[in-house]
Scaffold this motif. Sequence first.
Motif, mmCIF file in Angstrom:
data_model
loop_
_atom_site.group_PDB
_atom_site.id
_atom_site.type_symbol
_atom_site.label_atom_id
_atom_site.label_comp_id
_atom_site.label_asym_id
_atom_site.label_seq_id
_atom_site.Cartn_x
_atom_site.Cartn_y
_atom_site.Cartn_z
ATOM 1 N N ALA A 34 0.559 -1.316 -0.406
ATOM 2 C CA ALA A 34 0.071 -0.207 -0.123
ATOM 3 C C ALA A 34 0.665 1.153 0.009
ATOM 4 C CB ALA A 34 -0.832 0.333 1.275
ATOM 5 N N LEU A 35 2.135 1.101 0.398
ATOM 6 C CA LEU A 35 2.933 2.441 0.935
ATOM 7 C C LEU A 35 3.525 2.711 -0.491
ATOM 8 C CD1 LEU A 35 3.855 2.694 4.742
ATOM 9 C CD2 LEU A 35 2.989 3.944 3.409
ATOM 10 N N LEU A 36 3.580 1.300 -0.698
ATOM 11 C CA LEU A 36 5.126 1.539 -2.468
ATOM 12 C C LEU A 36 3.972 1.948 -4.012
ATOM 13 C CD1 LEU A 36 7.862 -0.731 -1.335
ATOM 14 C CD2 LEU A 36 8.042 1.555 -1.556
ATOM 15 N N LYS A 37 2.406 1.297 -3.532
ATOM 16 C CA LYS A 37 1.682 1.486 -5.165
ATOM 17 C C LYS A 37 2.004 2.559 -5.842
ATOM 18 C CE LYS A 37 -0.558 0.072 -8.462
ATOM 19 N NZ LYS A 37 -0.223 -0.807 -9.639
ATOM 20 N N PRO A 38 1.908 3.025 -5.083
ATOM 21 C CA PRO A 38 1.605 4.490 -5.557
ATOM 22 C C PRO A 38 3.149 5.004 -6.182
ATOM 23 C CG PRO A 38 0.482 5.141 -3.362
ATOM 24 C CD PRO A 38 1.218 4.235 -3.698
ATOM 25 N N LEU A 39 3.994 5.144 -5.710
ATOM 26 C CA LEU A 39 5.409 5.680 -6.092
ATOM 27 C C LEU A 39 6.113 5.137 -7.075
ATOM 28 C CD1 LEU A 39 6.535 5.925 -2.079
ATOM 29 C CD2 LEU A 39 5.927 8.193 -3.996
ATOM 30 N N SER A 42 7.389 -0.481 -10.288
ATOM 31 C CA SER A 42 8.545 -2.232 -10.004
ATOM 32 C C SER A 42 8.248 -2.523 -8.595
ATOM 33 C CB SER A 42 9.914 -2.030 -10.691
ATOM 34 O OG SER A 42 10.210 -0.605 -10.273
ATOM 35 N N ALA A 43 8.643 -1.718 -7.645
ATOM 36 C CA ALA A 43 8.469 -1.672 -6.120
ATOM 37 C C ALA A 43 7.424 -3.324 -6.371
ATOM 38 C CB ALA A 43 9.011 -0.907 -5.852
ATOM 39 N N SER A 44 6.356 -1.994 -6.563
ATOM 40 C CA SER A 44 4.887 -2.791 -6.118
ATOM 41 C C SER A 44 5.132 -4.363 -6.651
ATOM 42 C CB SER A 44 4.049 -1.805 -6.237
ATOM 43 O OG SER A 44 3.644 -1.422 -7.258
ATOM 44 N N LEU A 45 5.384 -4.551 -8.255
ATOM 45 C CA LEU A 45 5.692 -5.783 -8.220
ATOM 46 C C LEU A 45 6.738 -6.265 -7.695
ATOM 47 C CD1 LEU A 45 3.897 -7.147 -10.551
ATOM 48 C CD2 LEU A 45 5.893 -6.270 -12.715
ATOM 49 N N ALA A 46 7.427 -6.469 -7.493
ATOM 50 C CA ALA A 46 8.923 -7.379 -6.605
ATOM 51 C C ALA A 46 7.923 -7.508 -5.527
ATOM 52 C CB ALA A 46 9.086 -6.550 -6.212
ATOM 53 N N ILE A 47 7.058 -6.324 -4.403
ATOM 54 C CA ILE A 47 6.796 -7.326 -2.931
ATOM 55 C C ILE A 47 5.703 -8.229 -2.976
ATOM 56 C CG2 ILE A 47 4.877 -5.689 -0.916
ATOM 57 C CD1 ILE A 47 7.612 -5.320 -1.016
ATOM 58 N N THR A 48 4.740 -7.500 -4.493
ATOM 59 C CA THR A 48 3.031 -8.736 -5.447
ATOM 60 C C THR A 48 3.707 -10.054 -5.175
ATOM 61 O OG1 THR A 48 2.078 -6.525 -6.022
ATOM 62 C CG2 THR A 48 1.672 -8.686 -6.513
ATOM 63 N N ALA A 49 4.965 -10.310 -6.164
ATOM 64 C CA ALA A 49 5.409 -11.611 -6.327
ATOM 65 C C ALA A 49 6.207 -12.021 -4.668
ATOM 66 C CB ALA A 49 7.008 -11.174 -7.357
ATOM 67 N N GLY A 62 -2.382 -12.942 -1.229
ATOM 68 C CA GLY A 62 -2.599 -13.113 -2.319
ATOM 69 C C GLY A 62 -3.393 -12.507 -3.391
ATOM 70 N N ILE A 63 -4.411 -12.322 -3.367
ATOM 71 C CA ILE A 63 -5.321 -12.792 -3.528
ATOM 72 C C ILE A 63 -5.508 -10.920 -3.565
ATOM 73 C CG2 ILE A 63 -8.416 -12.615 -3.809
ATOM 74 C CD1 ILE A 63 -7.972 -15.427 -3.473
ATOM 75 N N ILE A 64 -5.500 -10.387 -2.463
ATOM 76 C CA ILE A 64 -5.565 -8.667 -1.888
ATOM 77 C C ILE A 64 -4.678 -8.198 -2.481
ATOM 78 C CG2 ILE A 64 -5.691 -7.160 -0.437
ATOM 79 C CD1 ILE A 64 -6.610 -9.375 1.252
ATOM 80 N N ALA A 65 -3.020 -9.161 -2.874
ATOM 81 C CA ALA A 65 -2.303 -8.039 -3.171
ATOM 82 C C ALA A 65 -2.727 -7.968 -4.881
ATOM 83 C CB ALA A 65 -1.332 -8.633 -3.139
ATOM 84 N N THR A 74 0.456 3.678 -10.865
ATOM 85 C CA THR A 74 1.702 4.605 -9.104
ATOM 86 C C THR A 74 1.054 6.102 -9.641
ATOM 87 O OG1 THR A 74 2.719 4.405 -12.209
ATOM 88 C CG2 THR A 74 3.135 2.745 -10.018
ATOM 89 N N THR A 75 0.569 6.596 -8.784
ATOM 90 C CA THR A 75 -0.233 7.854 -9.500
ATOM 91 C C THR A 75 1.458 8.958 -9.391
ATOM 92 O OG1 THR A 75 -2.073 7.451 -7.460
ATOM 93 C CG2 THR A 75 -0.996 10.080 -7.750
ATOM 94 N N PHE A 76 2.495 8.589 -8.177
ATOM 95 C CA PHE A 76 3.284 9.625 -8.493
ATOM 96 C C PHE A 76 4.387 9.746 -10.048
ATOM 97 C CE2 PHE A 76 2.865 9.504 -3.953
ATOM 98 C CZ PHE A 76 2.587 10.945 -3.865
ATOM 99 N N TYR A 77 4.258 8.495 -9.889
ATOM 100 C CA TYR A 77 5.407 7.970 -11.604
ATOM 101 C C TYR A 77 3.896 9.352 -13.079
ATOM 102 C CZ TYR A 77 6.657 5.819 -15.921
ATOM 103 O OH TYR A 77 7.314 6.398 -17.569
ATOM 104 N N VAL A 78 2.607 9.005 -12.610
ATOM 105 C CA VAL A 78 1.546 8.999 -14.024
ATOM 106 C C VAL A 78 1.668 10.906 -13.577
ATOM 107 C CG1 VAL A 78 -0.320 9.021 -14.631
ATOM 108 C CG2 VAL A 78 0.726 7.244 -14.011
ATOM 109 N N LEU A 79 1.835 10.836 -12.375
ATOM 110 C CA LEU A 79 1.638 12.666 -12.434
ATOM 111 C C LEU A 79 2.610 13.104 -13.132
ATOM 112 C CD1 LEU A 79 0.255 13.110 -9.041
ATOM 113 C CD2 LEU A 79 -1.441 13.871 -11.090
ATOM 114 N N SER A 80 3.837 13.146 -12.654
ATOM 115 C CA SER A 80 5.046 13.620 -12.850
ATOM 116 C C SER A 80 5.442 13.183 -15.125
ATOM 117 C CB SER A 80 6.620 13.313 -12.399
ATOM 118 O OG SER A 80 6.580 11.251 -13.234
ATOM 119 N N LEU A 81 4.980 12.110 -15.082
ATOM 120 C CA LEU A 81 4.962 11.602 -16.652
ATOM 121 C C LEU A 81 4.558 12.967 -17.611
ATOM 122 C CD1 LEU A 81 6.331 9.926 -19.284
ATOM 123 C CD2 LEU A 81 4.177 8.326 -18.565
#
Length: 118
Positions: A34-39, A42-49, A62-65, A74-81
């Motif tokens: 939850a903390l890394l997904k907006p940032l 790739s980090a959130s995908l690694a956490i999910t894996a 596993g289902i919730i993730a 990824t909110t911050f990436y989308v905003l900056s891009l």
Amino acid sequence: IGLFRSSGALDICIETARPLLVLLNIPSDLLTLALLKPLSGSASLAITAELLQKYGPDSPIGIIASIAQGCSETTFYVLSLYLGSVNIKDGRHTLLMGVTSEVVAFLLAVSLGSLLTP
């Protein structure tokens, strides 16, 4: 992610948020996602894996993730891009709405995941 964990910052975040997590019936292992997904996607995908490997894809975590990974951006990436590519200097309420949508998406993922698991 490794630095965040090894520094003890993740443990502090989990212990601080534990009463809220218990109240909302959210497993503490999902807080990192939850903390890394907006940032970082790739980090959130690694956490999910990592969560899928640790608990399995059919487990409640596993289902919730998986739902959380797929239902938000990824909110911050989308905003900056996007805002940067068209030279928008003032995004006004875009950040607030993006973070709000991340929180709502995560809470919905927890709710749906809880309903889908026995």
